[in-house]
Write a protein that holds these residues in place. Structure first.
Motif, PDB file in Angstrom:
ATOM      1  N   SER A 177      -7.291   5.323   1.112  1.00  0.00           N
ATOM      2  CA  SER A 177      -6.353   6.437   1.073  1.00  0.00           C
ATOM      3  C   SER A 177      -7.093   7.724   0.755  1.00  0.00           C
ATOM      4  O   SER A 177      -8.266   7.733   0.385  1.00  0.00           O
ATOM      5  N   GLU A 218      -2.356  -0.911  -2.408  1.00  0.00           N
ATOM      6  CA  GLU A 218      -1.121  -1.104  -1.643  1.00  0.00           C
ATOM      7  C   GLU A 218      -1.118  -0.243  -0.389  1.00  0.00           C
ATOM      8  O   GLU A 218      -0.626  -0.653   0.665  1.00  0.00           O
ATOM      9  N   ASP A 219      -1.676   0.960  -0.490  1.00  0.00           N
ATOM     10  CA  ASP A 219      -1.751   1.831   0.676  1.00  0.00           C
ATOM     11  C   ASP A 219      -2.713   1.250   1.707  1.00  0.00           C
ATOM     12  O   ASP A 219      -2.450   1.299   2.916  1.00  0.00           O
ATOM     13  N   LEU A 244      -3.309  -1.879   2.213  1.00  0.00           N
ATOM     14  CA  LEU A 244      -2.624  -2.998   2.853  1.00  0.00           C
ATOM     15  C   LEU A 244      -1.635  -2.497   3.903  1.00  0.00           C
ATOM     16  O   LEU A 244      -1.543  -3.057   5.000  1.00  0.00           O
ATOM     17  N   ARG A 245      -0.900  -1.442   3.585  1.00  0.00           N
ATOM     18  CA  ARG A 245       0.043  -0.902   4.571  1.00  0.00           C
ATOM     19  C   ARG A 245      -0.680  -0.448   5.835  1.00  0.00           C
ATOM     20  O   ARG A 245      -0.200  -0.670   6.958  1.00  0.00           O
ATOM     21  N   ARG A 246      -1.824   0.181   5.671  1.00  0.00           N
ATOM     22  CA  ARG A 246      -2.571   0.663   6.831  1.00  0.00           C
ATOM     23  C   ARG A 246      -3.109  -0.497   7.666  1.00  0.00           C
ATOM     24  O   ARG A 246      -3.067  -0.464   8.898  1.00  0.00           O
ATOM     25  N   LEU A 273      -1.891  -3.556   7.781  1.00  0.00           N
ATOM     26  CA  LEU A 273      -0.752  -4.222   8.404  1.00  0.00           C
ATOM     27  C   LEU A 273      -0.272  -3.446   9.632  1.00  0.00           C
ATOM     28  O   LEU A 273       0.057  -4.034  10.669  1.00  0.00           O
ATOM     29  N   ALA A 274      -0.254  -2.125   9.523  1.00  0.00           N
ATOM     30  CA  ALA A 274       0.178  -1.290  10.655  1.00  0.00           C
ATOM     31  C   ALA A 274      -0.757  -1.472  11.847  1.00  0.00           C
ATOM     32  O   ALA A 274      -0.311  -1.499  13.000  1.00  0.00           O
ATOM     33  N   ARG A 306       0.019  -4.734  13.509  1.00  0.00           N
ATOM     34  CA  ARG A 306       1.309  -4.651  14.209  1.00  0.00           C
ATOM     35  C   ARG A 306       1.209  -3.873  15.514  1.00  0.00           C
ATOM     36  O   ARG A 306       2.085  -3.999  16.378  1.00  0.00           O
ATOM     37  N   GLU A 327       4.475 -10.481   9.950  1.00  0.00           N
ATOM     38  CA  GLU A 327       5.126 -10.226   8.656  1.00  0.00           C
ATOM     39  C   GLU A 327       4.652 -11.257   7.647  1.00  0.00           C
ATOM     40  O   GLU A 327       5.294 -12.286   7.440  1.00  0.00           O
ATOM     41  N   MET A 363       1.231 -11.143   0.753  1.00  0.00           N
ATOM     42  CA  MET A 363       1.035  -9.696   0.597  1.00  0.00           C
ATOM     43  C   MET A 363       0.430  -9.386  -0.769  1.00  0.00           C
ATOM     44  O   MET A 363      -0.491  -8.566  -0.891  1.00  0.00           O
ATOM     45  N   VAL A 411      -3.333  -7.682  -1.705  1.00  0.00           N
ATOM     46  CA  VAL A 411      -3.553  -6.585  -2.649  1.00  0.00           C
ATOM     47  C   VAL A 411      -4.635  -6.977  -3.656  1.00  0.00           C
ATOM     48  O   VAL A 411      -5.542  -6.188  -3.969  1.00  0.00           O
TER      49      VAL A 411
END
Length: 392
Positions: free
Chosen positions: A135, A159-160, A162-164, A166-167, A170, A177, A183, A187
């Motif tokens: 991040s 957490e950020d 992981l979101r990146r 995962l995106a 996807r 998912e 998840m 982390v």
């Protein structure tokens, strides 16, 4: 039955189990290595090995179920090393083909290509390309520049990341998912620094050992028994102190770090013999519930909750769900508190589970300097201080 390619330069694919029997489809994508992240019986594995294939492929199995309680984290080093090997080793038998076709291609699958396989791919991406998922908070701090196996990130950064990641997955397969348990493990993987230098790289991490202990406590108390696994925070600290080189690379979760300002550290000592029972870094903080209008405010805390410590080992190994805690000084043996694996409520109405309580009426809270708190006991002979002196 598509093979979805992860964006990037590598030939990394994700999908379902239905594809692995389709040799023509695998051949069309030059798949050289297959990672199967799901439960297969030994007979199923033997049948798979006996089946004729159009070309040899290297395949490994990670036998896990798609449930939150499953430990997939411990397999991450093996997973990322296999994927990396597959992508680099290539299709060596295709010497007559051009360089692009000889590059390795790895297919990662579970049952539906949704949870387990996605978790494995994300774990690899976070290990291989950490710079893609850092991040702005981490990028603004030169000291947090990634270094495989040793970087440390605050919880929000993990957490950020992981979101990146995962995106990105996807983009290739929108339905992915990972279940909530996986998840959380991803982390932890990021906060540890994605250690994969050896097959047991995760197992050696104190954060992982603590996580296993907490899982065992939760599962055991649910069925009304004491946990079979014991974990003592002070033994972890002592082990790191004995090996300074390992301690330099040892990464703990950011929220486990409890920095103490100079002059503000303290120890909890037995009132009778002055034996040190716990340092401030082993005290478990807890928050009283919010004040509700019309209800009396919570009372003051009458407990010092601490982590399980090695001097408690004899009583905890008895396997009782609850009991008394006595001073480990054999010449004292004064009762200093109590414990309950199922937890209990503090006088401030906060619930703590598991609960290891040292009672303020039986222990003293002594202010000490950081050197005395971090190193050896500054009062090794447990000599009682003169009245009125609390500083050691």
């Amino acid at each position: 039955m598509p093979l979805d390619r992860i964006p990037g330069e590598d030939n990394l694919y994700i999908g379902s189990a239905f594809v692995v029997s389709q040799d023509k489809l695998l051949d069309s994508h030059n798949i050289s290595h297959i990672l199967s992240v799901l439960q297969y019986t030994n007979k199923e594995k033997a049948d798979i090995a006996a089946q004729p294939h159009s070309r040899p492929r290297t395949r490994i199995f990670v036998d896990v179920d798609d449930v939150e309680e499953e430990d997939l984290l411990v397999h991450f080093p093996r997973i990322v090393r296999f994927i990396e090997f597959g992508l680099k080793s290539g299709n060596k038998e295709d010497a007559d083909k051009d360089i692009e076709e000889r590059k390795g291609a790895v297919y990662v699958h579970c049952a539906m290509g949704k949870s387990r396989s996605a978790t494995a791919v994300i774990a690899y991406l976070m290990w291989k390309h950490p710079e893609k998922f850092r991040s702005a908070e981490a990028e603004s701090d030169d000291s947090s520049a990634p270094r495989k196996g040793s970087q440390k990130y605050p919880p929000a950064v993990a957490e950020d990341a992981l979101r990146r990641a995962l995106a990105l997955v996807r983009e290739a397969r929108p339905l992915v998912e990972p279940n909530p348990g996986f998840m959380r493990q991803l982390v932890m993987w990021w906060r540890m620094g994605c250690p994969a230098d050896s097959p047991d790289a995760v197992e050696r991490r104190p954060a992982y050992q603590r996580w296993l202990y907490e899982k065992d406590v939760e599962e055991s108390t649910r069925i009304g028994r004491a946990p079979g696994r014991l974990w003592f925070g002070d033994e972890v600290e002592a082990s790191k102190a004995r090996d300074a080189a390992a301690a330099e690379d040892e990464i703990e979760e950011a929220e486990e770090e409890k920095p103490v300002k100079p002059g503000q550290n303290y120890q909890l000592r037995c009132k009778v013999c002055r034996r040190v029972l716990a340092g401030q870094n082993f005290v478990v903080p807890h928050e009283p519930p919010e004040i509700v209008e019309g209800h009396p405010p919570p009372a003051a805390c009458n407990h010092h909750f601490v982590e399980p410590l090695s001097w408690m080992r004899p009583v905890l190994e008895e396997g009782a769900l609850e009991g008394r805690l006595v001073c480990p000084n054999t010449r004292c043996n004064a009762q200093v508190g109590r414990y309950s694996w199922q937890g209990f409520k503090c006088t401030c109405r906060a619930w703590v589970c598991p609960a290891f309580s040292l009672q303020p009426s039986r222990v003293d809270r002594i202010m000490v300097n950081n050197a005395a708190a971090d190193g050896a006991n500054s009062n090794p002979y447990n000599i009682r201080s003169p009245p009125g002196q609390s500083k050691v």
